[in-house]
Scaffold this active site. Sequence first.
Site, mmCIF file in Angstrom:
data_model
loop_
_atom_site.group_PDB
_atom_site.id
_atom_site.type_symbol
_atom_site.label_atom_id
_atom_site.label_comp_id
_atom_site.label_asym_id
_atom_site.label_seq_id
_atom_site.Cartn_x
_atom_site.Cartn_y
_atom_site.Cartn_z
ATOM 1 N N LYS A 108 -25.366 7.439 58.677
ATOM 2 C CA LYS A 108 -25.406 7.240 60.141
ATOM 3 C C LYS A 108 -24.738 5.932 60.533
ATOM 4 C CE LYS A 108 -30.034 9.206 60.049
ATOM 5 N NZ LYS A 108 -31.426 8.763 60.133
ATOM 6 N N ARG A 157 -26.500 0.359 42.547
ATOM 7 C CA ARG A 157 -25.090 0.598 42.156
ATOM 8 C C ARG A 157 -24.316 0.914 43.419
ATOM 9 N NH1 ARG A 157 -23.199 4.343 37.247
ATOM 10 N NH2 ARG A 157 -23.905 2.462 36.200
ATOM 11 N N HIS A 184 -21.355 -5.202 35.389
ATOM 12 C CA HIS A 184 -22.450 -4.274 35.091
ATOM 13 C C HIS A 184 -23.394 -5.001 34.118
ATOM 14 C CE1 HIS A 184 -24.732 -0.746 34.370
ATOM 15 N NE2 HIS A 184 -23.776 0.129 34.075
ATOM 16 N N ARG A 233 -27.273 7.387 32.862
ATOM 17 C CA ARG A 233 -28.039 6.434 32.042
ATOM 18 C C ARG A 233 -28.675 5.309 32.846
ATOM 19 N NH1 ARG A 233 -24.751 9.036 29.231
ATOM 20 N NH2 ARG A 233 -23.529 8.742 31.098
ATOM 21 N N THR A 234 -27.905 4.659 33.690
ATOM 22 C CA THR A 234 -28.415 3.436 34.316
ATOM 23 C C THR A 234 -29.594 3.762 35.226
ATOM 24 O OG1 THR A 234 -26.164 2.604 34.220
ATOM 25 C CG2 THR A 234 -27.724 1.354 35.561
#
Length: 307
Positions: free
Chosen positions: A83, A104, A132, A54-55
């Site tokens: 890396k 995120r 959030h 969703r986000t």
Amino acid sequence: MLKGRHLIEPADLSIKEIDEICSLAEQILVDPAAFADVCRGKILATLFFEPSTRTRLSFEAAMLRLGGSYLGFADAAGSSTTKGESLSDTIRTVASYTDVIAMRNPKEGAALLASKYSDIPIINAGDGGHQHPTQTLTDLLTIRSIKGGFNDLTIGLCGDLKFGRTVHSLAKAMSRYQRVKFILISPSELQIPEYITSQVFKRSGIEYSTEERLEDVIGDLDVLYMTRVQKERFFNEQDYIRLKDSYILDNEKMKLAKKSLIVLHPLPRVNEIAPEVDDDPRAAYFKQVKFGMYARMALIAKLTGAI
Ligand code: CP
């Protein structure tokens, strides 16, 4: 003025700014064509170091629907993080190419760190078990649209209140409104962190109680916010298996609830809401998904200075 600002946690927005974002989201919802070009030429970066449906997709859809573009990654395995590149260097690089970054990251505090190295807005799309804030904007827009406002509500937070970052953000945001009460429904091992009760509820004079049985309190609630037990935050799989089905909302329990209850869930759900509840008119979690895109459209438009 929201142009150029970072959004790391809900407290970064005043009550007035939240109202402005919700009002703009409602305007976009009613007349999307009027906003279809406002971000033309602007680029959103979506940097997802953790899985999301969703986000990430609602951020990307939001930017596309505003006439802008997006780039980024859904899995850091394809980036130079593998890396050994630091988060600060990644952010400085991506900020050179884009106008706003939604990130995120599994580490709590990662979004705050990123904001120190970015001259474009950083939006926290979830940092570990911490916060959030755009889910909270989604939740607030849903509550406002269905309930007409935020005052005088009894809110039940149910499930994994320890690791559920959406719960932490919503508790902080709703504690700023009048005569709000919380009922915290969880197993003892998954209770809400102490900093929320001591630094948020007690400081704001918010009434709250803790309960273990959903059926004992569901009849008192105006909003029931169900959450998934956050498997990815457990150190021990046995504990997850023991706790994962602590709460299952079904039609029997819904019979005990008010006719005016709304049931929210940030999703994804696992077993905590039986599919039979989806047909109940009080189930608002798929409306909530759609509100999430409009909330993010309004936020992007404001942070980029498009509106
Ligand atoms: N609500 C939420 O954050 O969902 P995703 O994990 O699918 O983005």
